[in-house]
Design an enzyme around this catalytic site. Structure first.
Site, PDB file in Angstrom:
ATOM      1  N   LYS A 169     -25.232   2.958  27.956  1.00 14.09           N
ATOM      2  CA  LYS A 169     -24.777   4.302  28.328  1.00 14.09           C
ATOM      3  C   LYS A 169     -24.344   5.036  27.073  1.00 14.09           C
ATOM      4  O   LYS A 169     -23.856   4.420  26.120  1.00 14.09           O
ATOM      5  CB  LYS A 169     -23.593   4.168  29.297  1.00 14.09           C
ATOM      6  N   GLN A 170     -24.520   6.354  27.090  1.00 11.22           N
ATOM      7  CA  GLN A 170     -24.013   7.166  25.991  1.00 11.22           C
ATOM      8  C   GLN A 170     -23.148   8.273  26.566  1.00 11.22           C
ATOM      9  O   GLN A 170     -23.592   9.040  27.410  1.00 11.22           O
ATOM     10  CB  GLN A 170     -25.169   7.757  25.180  1.00 11.22           C
ATOM     11  N   GLY A 171     -21.887   8.316  26.124  1.00 13.14           N
ATOM     12  CA  GLY A 171     -20.962   9.347  26.594  1.00 13.14           C
ATOM     13  C   GLY A 171     -20.617  10.308  25.475  1.00 13.14           C
ATOM     14  O   GLY A 171     -21.255  10.318  24.425  1.00 13.14           O
ATOM     15  N   ALA A 172     -19.585  11.124  25.706  1.00 10.50           N
ATOM     16  CA  ALA A 172     -19.187  12.124  24.718  1.00 10.50           C
ATOM     17  C   ALA A 172     -18.480  11.502  23.518  1.00 10.50           C
ATOM     18  O   ALA A 172     -18.507  12.042  22.418  1.00 10.50           O
ATOM     19  CB  ALA A 172     -18.271  13.152  25.384  1.00 10.50           C
ATOM     20  N   GLU A 173     -17.844  10.344  23.739  1.00 10.83           N
ATOM     21  CA  GLU A 173     -17.031   9.723  22.689  1.00 10.83           C
ATOM     22  C   GLU A 173     -17.664   8.473  22.087  1.00 10.83           C
ATOM     23  O   GLU A 173     -17.345   8.113  20.952  1.00 10.83           O
ATOM     24  CB  GLU A 173     -15.651   9.332  23.261  1.00 10.83           C
ATOM     25  N   ALA A 174     -18.514   7.798  22.857  1.00 10.21           N
ATOM     26  CA  ALA A 174     -18.992   6.489  22.392  1.00 10.21           C
ATOM     27  C   ALA A 174     -20.326   6.121  23.029  1.00 10.21           C
ATOM     28  O   ALA A 174     -20.727   6.673  24.052  1.00 10.21           O
ATOM     29  CB  ALA A 174     -17.952   5.420  22.732  1.00 10.21           C
ATOM     30  N   ASP A 200      -7.236   8.223  32.005  1.00  6.22           N
ATOM     31  CA  ASP A 200      -8.520   8.678  32.562  1.00  6.22           C
ATOM     32  C   ASP A 200      -8.824   7.916  33.847  1.00  6.22           C
ATOM     33  O   ASP A 200      -9.857   7.254  33.962  1.00  6.22           O
ATOM     34  CB  ASP A 200      -9.626   8.472  31.526  1.00  6.22           C
TER      35      ASP A 200
END
Length: 235
Positions: free
Chosen positions: A11-16, A133
């Protein structure tokens, strides 16, 4: 390291970015934080290091709090990575509610989930762990026993595992605990609005698990909620 050759992006998120691999013979999840080019490199390094430290500290502290998290294997500040246990048999609570809970049949699994969430969040707060979160995407259901078969979701023998402590910190403030609960309520409203009573069930389990400081926390939560509603109305 040899695991580099077997990294698969999960997975690719906004932070990592999240990768899965085999590390020291164990299924492993690697969380690698991005470099933020808009920040000064020294500042970016300092902020990233601080967040990695907070995340690792919270995961370790959860063990004392009797809250299940992925086991921590390695913290690599140079490569901005945390290596942790990967649960191969798992599903996020978000996906479970959306895909497996049968609303029309009065599914009892939702009450079980509400109880698990309420008690787990209470354990965090009793140990002054602020998650930062709280969403159903950051909670996994896993089988209680590793030997569960393919139908483990139907067995009811489930554990809750808390994940993604990237915004977490340690603080005894009732305000921060109230904000944590408010974040969870907003997440449920936006993601699971088909189940309007879910948060009330979670809050009920939260209150019943421990009476310690409960009035002050609930009072702060209601203050935060009122401020949030006022902001929504004003725009």
């Amino acid at each position: 390291m040899s695991e580099e050759h077997s990294l698969k992006i999960l997975k690719q998120g906004a932070e990592a970015k999240l990768f899965i691999c085999n590390y020291l013979g164990r299924p492993t999840l690697i969380k690698e934080r991005f470099q933020k080019n808009y920040r000064h490199p020294d500042l970016d390094t300092a902020i990233t290091k601080d967040r990695i430290k907070n995340e690792a500290r919270s995961i370790v502290r959860c063990k004392t709090a009797n809250v299940r998290t992925p086991a921590l294997y390695l913290v690599d500040f140079e490569r901005r990575r945390i290596y942790m246990q990967h649960f191969e048999k798992s599903i996020t609570i978000k996906d479970f509610i959306i895909n497996h809970v049968k609303k029309e049949s009065g599914d009892k699994s939702l009450s079980l989930i509400a109880k698990l969430i309420g008690e787990t969040v209470r354990k965090l707060h009793e140990n002054n762990i602020i998650h930062g979160d709280l969403t159903t995407s950051n909670m996994l259901l896993v089988p209680k026993s590793e030997n569960e078969d393919a139908n483990w979701l139907e067995s009811g023998e489930l554990d809750l595992v808390m994940i993604d402590f990237g915004l977490s910190f340690i603080d005894s403030s009732t305000e921060d605990k109230g904000v944590d609960l408010y974040v969870l309520e907003r997440a449920l409203i936006s993601t699971h609005n088909d189940y309007p009573d879910l948060f009330d069930e979670i809050l009920d389990a939260y209150k019943k698990f421990s009476k310690n400081n409960i009035k002050e926390i609930i009072s702060k939560f209601e203050e935060v909620r009122a401020r949030g509603r006022k902001r929504t109305m004003v725009g």
